[in-house]
Structure formats: C-alpha cells, structure tokens
Motif scaffolding. Structure first.
Motif, mmCIF file in Angstrom:
data_model
loop_
_atom_site.group_PDB
_atom_site.id
_atom_site.type_symbol
_atom_site.label_atom_id
_atom_site.label_comp_id
_atom_site.label_asym_id
_atom_site.label_seq_id
_atom_site.Cartn_x
_atom_site.Cartn_y
_atom_site.Cartn_z
ATOM 1 N N SER A 147 0.844 -1.191 0.000
ATOM 2 C CA SER A 147 0.000 0.000 0.000
ATOM 3 C C SER A 147 0.878 1.239 0.000
ATOM 4 C CB SER A 147 -0.901 0.013 1.235
ATOM 5 O OG SER A 147 -0.108 0.152 2.398
ATOM 6 N N GLY A 148 0.221 2.391 -0.176
ATOM 7 C CA GLY A 148 0.938 3.650 -0.188
ATOM 8 C C GLY A 148 1.558 3.972 1.163
ATOM 9 N N THR A 149 0.772 3.827 2.211
ATOM 10 C CA THR A 149 1.291 4.195 3.533
ATOM 11 C C THR A 149 2.470 3.304 3.912
ATOM 12 O OG1 THR A 149 0.541 4.980 5.690
ATOM 13 C CG2 THR A 149 -0.198 2.783 5.055
ATOM 14 N N TYR A 174 0.182 14.930 1.982
ATOM 15 C CA TYR A 174 -0.547 13.722 2.404
ATOM 16 C C TYR A 174 0.308 12.500 2.109
ATOM 17 C CZ TYR A 174 -4.020 10.126 3.074
ATOM 18 O OH TYR A 174 -4.694 9.012 3.539
ATOM 19 N N HIS A 175 0.531 11.669 3.126
ATOM 20 C CA HIS A 175 1.419 10.517 2.932
ATOM 21 C C HIS A 175 0.862 9.214 3.484
ATOM 22 C CE1 HIS A 175 4.434 13.286 1.438
ATOM 23 N NE2 HIS A 175 4.200 14.050 2.482
ATOM 24 N N GLU A 220 5.331 15.472 -2.103
ATOM 25 C CA GLU A 220 4.707 14.993 -3.339
ATOM 26 C C GLU A 220 5.061 15.972 -4.463
ATOM 27 O OE1 GLU A 220 0.234 14.298 -2.177
ATOM 28 O OE2 GLU A 220 1.227 15.497 -0.645
ATOM 29 N N ASP A 243 7.193 11.216 -2.712
ATOM 30 C CA ASP A 243 6.012 10.375 -2.571
ATOM 31 C C ASP A 243 5.211 10.482 -3.868
ATOM 32 O OD1 ASP A 243 3.617 9.166 -2.064
ATOM 33 O OD2 ASP A 243 3.308 10.104 -0.102
ATOM 34 N N VAL A 298 3.025 8.154 -4.794
ATOM 35 C CA VAL A 298 1.952 7.163 -4.668
ATOM 36 C C VAL A 298 0.776 7.535 -5.572
ATOM 37 C CG1 VAL A 298 0.212 6.263 -3.050
ATOM 38 C CG2 VAL A 298 2.621 6.340 -2.385
ATOM 39 N N GLN A 299 0.490 8.830 -5.693
ATOM 40 C CA GLN A 299 -0.634 9.257 -6.545
ATOM 41 C C GLN A 299 -0.172 9.687 -7.951
ATOM 42 O OE1 GLN A 299 -4.537 12.183 -6.066
ATOM 43 N NE2 GLN A 299 -3.635 11.266 -4.290
ATOM 44 N N LYS A 320 -0.493 3.435 -5.773
ATOM 45 C CA LYS A 320 -1.854 3.364 -6.311
ATOM 46 C C LYS A 320 -1.971 2.669 -7.675
ATOM 47 C CE LYS A 320 -4.181 6.852 -3.592
ATOM 48 N NZ LYS A 320 -3.387 7.785 -2.766
HETATM 49 C C1 LIG Z 1 -3.076 7.687 -1.292
HETATM 50 C C2 LIG Z 1 -1.750 8.229 -0.890
HETATM 51 C C3 LIG Z 1 -1.000 7.627 0.129
HETATM 52 C C4 LIG Z 1 -1.547 6.504 0.990
HETATM 53 O O1 LIG Z 1 -1.802 5.352 0.258
HETATM 54 P P1 LIG Z 1 -2.684 4.175 0.931
HETATM 55 O O2 LIG Z 1 -2.560 3.052 -0.042
HETATM 56 O O3 LIG Z 1 -4.057 4.710 1.085
HETATM 57 O O4 LIG Z 1 -2.044 3.855 2.237
HETATM 58 C C5 LIG Z 1 0.266 8.127 0.389
HETATM 59 N N1 LIG Z 1 0.765 9.166 -0.308
HETATM 60 C C6 LIG Z 1 0.079 9.770 -1.302
HETATM 61 C C7 LIG Z 1 0.698 10.880 -2.058
HETATM 62 C C8 LIG Z 1 -1.215 9.323 -1.604
HETATM 63 O O5 LIG Z 1 -1.916 9.951 -2.564
#
Ligand SMILES: *Cc1c(COP(=O)(O)O)cnc(C)c1O
Length: 391
Positions: A103-105, A131-132, A183, A216, A218-219, A244
């Motif tokens: 997962s992202g977190t 947001y992380h 981010e 980060d 993730v998005q 993601k």
């Molecule tokens: C969604 C997100 C996360 C967290 O991801 P999860 O899979 O929900 O834990 C971390 N960082 C960013 C930039 C995100 O958009």
C-alpha cells in the motif's frame, strides 16, 4: 440484500459514503446495483489506470492464481524477478534497489525508516498540505490536523514547512535532517503541481546538507504523462514511493532507493509478509507492458492537456482555478465541492473531492476525447445549475 444498510450497520464509520453500490466495470465505465452507467473519472482514487476488467489484467490474475499466489521473499520467484527486470528499465540511474509492500502508507513507512537508518539522523521535514498515509510514520509526515489530532502523540522529530517555498525549507534544513519528503504534485490537498525551480532547489538543498530526498509518487506515479512525475523536473530522488496505479488496483506498494541508501541499511530490519507476491508482480508486469504497448503515457499527456484546456475554457463564475499535470487534475471552486460531485454522479460521472474546495479528476489513462467531451458538457451544466452567487 440491502447493500447500503449492511455496510452502514457493520462498518467502522470512517468514510463519507456516496449513496450508490458499484458492482461492475469495463474500460472507463462503471455500473451500480440498479444498472446505471457512470463514466469513471476517479479510478478509485487513481488506482485503475487501465480502466476496469482489462482482459490482459484479468488473464494475468487468473493465470498466476492457478500457478502460485504467495511466495515469501525469503525464497526467490520467477515472476518477481521478471517484474524487477522490467521495472528497472523504467527507472533512472540512482534508483536501483526495490523494497516491496502492499500500500501507499507502507511504502512511505519504509521510506522514513530507511532514511533514518541510512543517515543515522532523526529529523524529517515534510510539507504543509502534504498527504502521505495513515500509519504512524506516514501520518506524522501528513499535515492535516483532522487526521493527526485524534491519534496524538505521533512520531517525534517531524516538521512541516510551506510547500513551494524553498527559502522556508532551507531555513529548516540542517545536518541533523534525515530526509525531506514531499509529493511532486500534492494530491489529496487539492492538486498543486510543484513549480519547476522548487524541486530543483529542494534537490540541491538536500544534497548540501546530506539529507535524503523522498518523493512520494503514490498518486502521481504513471499518471502525469511520464512514468514518474520527477521526470518533468529533471531530478532524481534518493527514495521513491509508489503504489496506487502500479498494479491497476491490485494491492501493491514499492519503495525504491539508490544503491548507496540500500547499502547503508542494516539487513533483516524491515520486512513484510505479502510484499512482492507473485500475483501482485504478475499484474504489475502487465501494467508496464500495456502502458508501453498502448503508448498510454502519451495518451495521459495528450488527454490531460485536452481536459485542462476544456476545463479552463468553461468560464464559469464558480471556478477559481484549474490546476494539473497529465491526468491528475483539480478544479478549485469558490464553493464546497460536495453538491457538484453529487450532481455529476446523478448525471453519470464519478469524480472526487480534494482539499476543502477542489473537484479532482483522476481518470484511467485509457480515457479518450469522447469521454472528456461528455464530461465537459455535463460539468458546465452542473456548475450553472447551482445558481452560484459570487460573494
Ligand atoms: C493515497 C496516498 C498515500 C496513501 O496510500 P494508501 O494506499 O491509502 O495507504 C500516500 N501518499 C500519497 C501521495 C497518496 O496519494
């Protein structure tokens, strides 16, 4: 069966629920339990990058599920190795070593631990509006009070500086900072792409103090018209977080570091049971193959530019600003987004909120002009239907 009633009575109430049950998807379409069709401009917060029920994904899942689902990383595995080989082709020099999670977190959690262990320092500088994720380390890097305050005390030695303000960051940097985490385009807080000079400045400033740069993504990963948003900025981070989109909705996270950072980590001190399982790797491999085969990064760049252009030319009094990079797009309103999202949904379009006043579009990167034109027609009508009065 009353789907909504069961969920409402049984789930820990952590989400503002939207009053439809989604039961099926195909391409950029979704269907609810009543048979209504929606254009998916959210892709489940950015995960279903190839859309829904993609035949190559379905095939990879069923093939691998009937071969081997789990393989702990204390054993070698063919599919994992194949994926690592393909992923390496996409990564620049300086991002050579991969840690798998789900997962992202978790990818952020590993990044924070790695930065501290590799530098022997404790301070982490994050950004306001950043947001992380929600586990303790990632939450400590997240700025929003609403998420932080009920769970205090958090991990010590985190600090938040204003985003896109290089001087503020430079004032906080010193030789006891393990890492700066941010981010390249802030997502959850409202879609704020970093100015070009800012990220170059952050890269130089972190180097000067021997602090690591954690991006980060993730998005942003696979969504901005390049594999990684940092490619728009001509920099390379020391640690990269992805999740993601990497396996099109199958849970997977990646923390990718330089050879140097990896060599400074004490072996055996971090780990994860499901990470790098052959099923996730098989799906993630197909995601990379399909992006290349369909030239989908170019499509994300072209359709992103087209959507931003159409949104900017709407000329509605409710709209304050349109921001974005590739297919990560925010429309900031002079109003709260909830009722507009509701009207869009009633008219067959799923979009997302971001921050307090922004409508966010994260469509699958297979989106086309027909879908965007359909969205704009309805969105214009929705923005006027509200009889917004300029205050
Ligand atoms: C969604 C997100 C996360 C967290 O991801 P999860 O899979 O929900 O834990 C971390 N960082 C960013 C930039 C995100 O958009």
């Amino acid at each position: 069966m009353d789907i909504q009633q069961i969920e409402n009575e049984t789930l820990v109430p952590m989400y503002a629920k939207r009053d439809i049950a989604l039961v099926r998807g195909e391409g950029y379409y979704l269907w609810d339990s009543e048979g209504n069709r929606y254009y998916d401009f959210a892709s489940n917060y950015g995960v279903n990058i190839l859309g829904h029920s993609h035949p190559a994904i379905t095939n990879a899942i069923s093939q691998q599920a009937s071969t081997l689902i789990s393989c702990h990383q204390s054993f070698y595995n063919d599919v994992r190795a194949k994926y690592l080989q393909k992923l390496s082709e996409k990564l620049p020099e300086g991002l050579d070593k991969v840690f798998f999670c789900n997962s992202g977190t978790e990818s952020v959690e590993a990044a924070i631990k790695f930065a501290r262990a590799a530098t022997g320092r404790s301070r982490i500088i994050a950004t306001k509006r950043g947001y992380h994720g929600r586990t303790y380390g990632a939450l400590s890097a997240t700025a929003d009070k609403k998420y932080r305050e009920p769970y205090m005390p958090l991990v010590p030695d985190f600090e938040h500086v204003p985003y896109a303000d290089l001087e503020a960051l430079e004032r906080s940097l010193s030789e006891d900072v393990a890492a700066v985490i941010l981010e390249p385009v802030q997502g959850e807080s409202g879609i704020y792409p970093a100015p070009k000079e800012y990220l170059a400045g952050v890269r130089a400033a972190t180097r000067k103090f021997g602090a690591l740069l954690i991006l980060d993504e993730v998005q942003t990963g696979f969504r901005t018209g390049k594999y990684f948003a940092f490619e728009h900025y001509d920099i390379v981070p020391d640690i990269l977080c992805l999740s993601k989109a990497v396996a099109n909705g199958f849970p997977m996270g990646l923390t990718i570091t330089s050879r140097d950072v990896a060599s400074r980590l004490p072996a055996g001190t971090h780990g994860n049971t499901f990470g790098g399982n052959p099923l996730a790797c098989a799906v993630a491999l197909v995601v990379l193959e399909e992006i290349d085969r369909g030239d989908l990064l170019s499509n994300a760049a072209n359709m992103g530019a087209y959507l931003i252009d159409r949104l900017r030319s709407m000329n509605s009094p409710v709209v304050r600003e349109v921001r974005g990079l590739g297919l990560m797009i925010g429309v900031e309103l002079k109003d709260r987004p909830t009722k507009y999202l509701r009207l869009l949904q009633e008219r067959g379009f799923i979009a997302l909120p971001a921050g307090a006043t922004t409508i966010r579009f994260l469509p699958p990167i297979v989106i086309d002009q027909q879908a965007i034109d359909a969205l704009i027609e309805v969105f214009e009508e929705v923005l006027t239907a509200q009889n917004f009065v300029r205050s």
